[in-house]
Design a protein around this motif. Sequence first.
Motif, short mmCIF file in Angstrom:
data_model
loop_
_atom_site.label_atom_id
_atom_site.label_comp_id
_atom_site.label_asym_id
_atom_site.label_seq_id
_atom_site.Cartn_x
_atom_site.Cartn_y
_atom_site.Cartn_z
N GLU A 1 0.75 -1.20 0.06
CA GLU A 1 -0.05 0.09 0.00
C GLU A 1 0.92 1.29 -0.18
O GLU A 1 0.49 2.41 -0.58
N CYS B 1 2.16 1.82 -3.49
CA CYS B 1 1.12 2.14 -4.30
C CYS B 1 0.85 3.71 -4.28
O CYS B 1 0.83 4.55 -4.95
N GLU B 2 1.11 4.07 -3.07
CA GLU B 2 0.83 5.73 -2.63
C GLU B 2 1.84 6.51 -3.22
O GLU B 2 1.69 7.49 -3.86
#
Length: 221
Positions: free
Chosen positions: A40, A43-44
Amino acid sequence: MLSISVSSEFSERVPLFRGAFLEATVQNSATSPKLWAEIEASCEKLQADFTTETIKSRSSIAATRAAYKACGKDPSRYRPASEQLSRRVLQGKVLYSVDTLVDLGNLVSIFSGYPTGLLDADKIVGKSVELGIGRADEPYEGIGRGRLNIEGLPVYRDAVGAIASPTSDSTRTMLSPTTQRLLFIINAYDGDEQLLQESIDLALDLLQRYAHADEARIVKF
């Protein structure tokens, strides 16, 4: 131990290509919350650095698309897996967890923009693998894709036939919950030695922390 070579037909068309493989004994499992948190976070960062319009300009992805064209394939019709994954992230779509090995492979791909191949090494026939170009009517079943036309795609082959492409790995060598020996391939079509090494380091670190990797062997080609 496996060896990998590059065919002359491929190297002549994609001279900048650099690759690496990591062979190791591993333990697959359900993805841990810690690994998913790392995914995550990556992805950010991708969302902060690129949009769906600018992702094509990322060196690793632009070079992969150029390699497809050089080999005879339309990269917009047969998108490289790394570009498919990046676009999914940038569109805000949910990423689905598969298992530890598949998910950490995706993390390396998100980090680098390089297509990665994760194969069950015990399913590879013979002791050598060659990178070449797909042929007309060459049989190939892609994971989640069914029969895939690999003519003009970069393709890895073992003694029997095609086992991996940057659009989709083959069902014949796909990972399973019981995979014990992994072949992890990183395809650096832009020839960026620094990013390739960073990707290798990340892959090894993730495999050691989340898949109990042992007897690891790294080869650049």
